[in-house]
Motif scaffolding. Sequence first.
Motif, PDB file in Angstrom:
ATOM      1  N   HIS A   6       0.898  -1.282   0.286  1.00 38.51           N
ATOM      2  CA  HIS A   6       0.079   0.452  -0.291  1.00 38.51           C
ATOM      3  C   HIS A   6       0.929   1.699  -0.342  1.00 38.51           C
ATOM      4  CE1 HIS A   6      -3.736  -2.391   1.089  1.00 38.51           C
ATOM      5  NE2 HIS A   6      -3.354  -2.597   1.584  1.00 38.51           N
ATOM      6  N   VAL A   7       2.174   1.666   0.942  1.00 41.54           N
ATOM      7  CA  VAL A   7       2.633   1.815   0.616  1.00 41.54           C
ATOM      8  C   VAL A   7       3.220   2.303  -0.639  1.00 41.54           C
ATOM      9  CG1 VAL A   7       4.787   3.247   1.960  1.00 41.54           C
ATOM     10  CG2 VAL A   7       3.068   1.820   3.285  1.00 41.54           C
ATOM     11  N   VAL A  43      -0.049   7.140   8.677  1.00 43.83           N
ATOM     12  CA  VAL A  43      -0.331   6.616   6.769  1.00 43.83           C
ATOM     13  C   VAL A  43      -0.203   5.036   6.987  1.00 43.83           C
ATOM     14  CG1 VAL A  43      -0.397   5.908   4.252  1.00 43.83           C
ATOM     15  CG2 VAL A  43      -1.214   8.191   5.226  1.00 43.83           C
ATOM     16  N   ILE A  44       1.360   5.301   7.410  1.00 47.21           N
ATOM     17  CA  ILE A  44       2.933   4.151   7.455  1.00 47.21           C
ATOM     18  C   ILE A  44       1.911   3.420   8.802  1.00 47.21           C
ATOM     19  CG2 ILE A  44       4.831   3.027   8.098  1.00 47.21           C
ATOM     20  CD1 ILE A  44       5.390   5.164   6.374  1.00 47.21           C
ATOM     21  N   ASN A  45       1.702   3.991   9.756  1.00 48.39           N
ATOM     22  CA  ASN A  45       1.760   3.740  11.382  1.00 48.39           C
ATOM     23  C   ASN A  45       0.106   2.691  11.078  1.00 48.39           C
ATOM     24  OD1 ASN A  45       3.887   4.608  12.997  1.00 48.39           O
ATOM     25  ND2 ASN A  45       2.615   6.638  13.804  1.00 48.39           N
ATOM     26  N   SER A  46      -0.456   3.613   9.899  1.00 50.00           N
ATOM     27  CA  SER A  46      -2.513   3.481  10.316  1.00 50.00           C
ATOM     28  C   SER A  46      -2.333   1.688   9.857  1.00 50.00           C
ATOM     29  CB  SER A  46      -2.934   4.052   9.112  1.00 50.00           C
ATOM     30  OG  SER A  46      -4.760   2.842   9.262  1.00 50.00           O
ATOM     31  N   LEU A  47      -1.489   1.510   8.759  1.00 49.10           N
ATOM     32  CA  LEU A  47      -0.790   0.489   8.227  1.00 49.10           C
ATOM     33  C   LEU A  47      -0.633  -0.833   8.668  1.00 49.10           C
ATOM     34  CD1 LEU A  47      -0.157   1.061   4.887  1.00 49.10           C
ATOM     35  CD2 LEU A  47      -3.008  -0.237   5.297  1.00 49.10           C
ATOM     36  N   GLU A  53      -5.707  -7.021  12.790  1.00 46.59           N
ATOM     37  CA  GLU A  53      -7.266  -7.405  11.858  1.00 46.59           C
ATOM     38  C   GLU A  53      -7.070  -8.081  10.949  1.00 46.59           C
ATOM     39  OE1 GLU A  53     -11.419  -5.077  10.468  1.00 46.59           O
ATOM     40  OE2 GLU A  53     -10.098  -3.518  12.438  1.00 46.59           O
ATOM     41  N   ARG A  54      -6.328  -7.807   9.455  1.00 43.85           N
ATOM     42  CA  ARG A  54      -6.038  -8.152   8.463  1.00 43.85           C
ATOM     43  C   ARG A  54      -5.778  -9.680   8.485  1.00 43.85           C
ATOM     44  NH1 ARG A  54      -3.482  -4.936   4.501  1.00 43.85           N
ATOM     45  NH2 ARG A  54      -4.056  -3.243   4.894  1.00 43.85           N
ATOM     46  N   CYS A  55      -4.797 -10.167   9.700  1.00 38.05           N
ATOM     47  CA  CYS A  55      -4.476 -11.502  10.422  1.00 38.05           C
ATOM     48  C   CYS A  55      -5.602 -12.462  10.687  1.00 38.05           C
ATOM     49  CB  CYS A  55      -3.908 -10.841  11.102  1.00 38.05           C
ATOM     50  SG  CYS A  55      -1.504 -10.990  10.447  1.00 38.05           S
ATOM     51  N   SER A  56      -6.808 -11.469  11.782  1.00 38.92           N
ATOM     52  CA  SER A  56      -8.039 -12.481  12.204  1.00 38.92           C
ATOM     53  C   SER A  56      -8.284 -12.247  10.542  1.00 38.92           C
ATOM     54  CB  SER A  56      -8.502 -11.362  12.532  1.00 38.92           C
ATOM     55  OG  SER A  56      -7.697 -10.673  13.972  1.00 38.92           O
ATOM     56  N   THR A  57      -8.466 -11.489   9.549  1.00 40.75           N
ATOM     57  CA  THR A  57      -9.416 -11.871   8.592  1.00 40.75           C
ATOM     58  C   THR A  57      -8.827 -12.780   7.657  1.00 40.75           C
ATOM     59  OG1 THR A  57     -10.110  -9.117   9.327  1.00 40.75           O
ATOM     60  CG2 THR A  57     -10.902 -10.748   6.469  1.00 40.75           C
ATOM     61  N   PRO A  67     -11.574  -8.615   1.088  1.00 40.46           N
ATOM     62  CA  PRO A  67     -11.007  -7.180   1.265  1.00 40.46           C
ATOM     63  C   PRO A  67     -10.056  -6.403   1.174  1.00 40.46           C
ATOM     64  CG  PRO A  67     -12.215  -7.230   3.317  1.00 40.46           C
ATOM     65  CD  PRO A  67     -11.121  -8.645   2.681  1.00 40.46           C
ATOM     66  N   TYR A  68      -8.646  -7.101   1.407  1.00 40.49           N
ATOM     67  CA  TYR A  68      -7.672  -5.443   2.065  1.00 40.49           C
ATOM     68  C   TYR A  68      -6.614  -5.466   0.314  1.00 40.49           C
ATOM     69  CZ  TYR A  68      -8.449  -6.130   6.514  1.00 40.49           C
ATOM     70  OH  TYR A  68      -9.098  -6.145   7.908  1.00 40.49           O
TER      71      TYR A  68
END
Length: 68
Positions: A6-7, A43-47, A53-57, A67-68
């Motif tokens: 994303h970065v 932005v970087i911190n948010s990612l 949450e990404r791992c859980s999904t 959906p990422y």
Amino acid sequence: MNPIEHVWNALGRRVAGRQPPPQTLEELERVLLEEWDRIPQLVINSLVYSMPERCSTLLAVRGNHTPY
């Protein structure tokens, strides 16, 4: 899954939006470094903070499309 993608995408969009676009490799290097420094740390911190949450999904969908 990899937040650095994303970065890189944000960096690419920033460089592509430059007017005039870089014309030489030296100019491209300078522009890349300038735009990299302009990506807000938020932005970087948010990612980074989104990883649990990404791992859980990913676990919930058993490794299928997310959906990422």
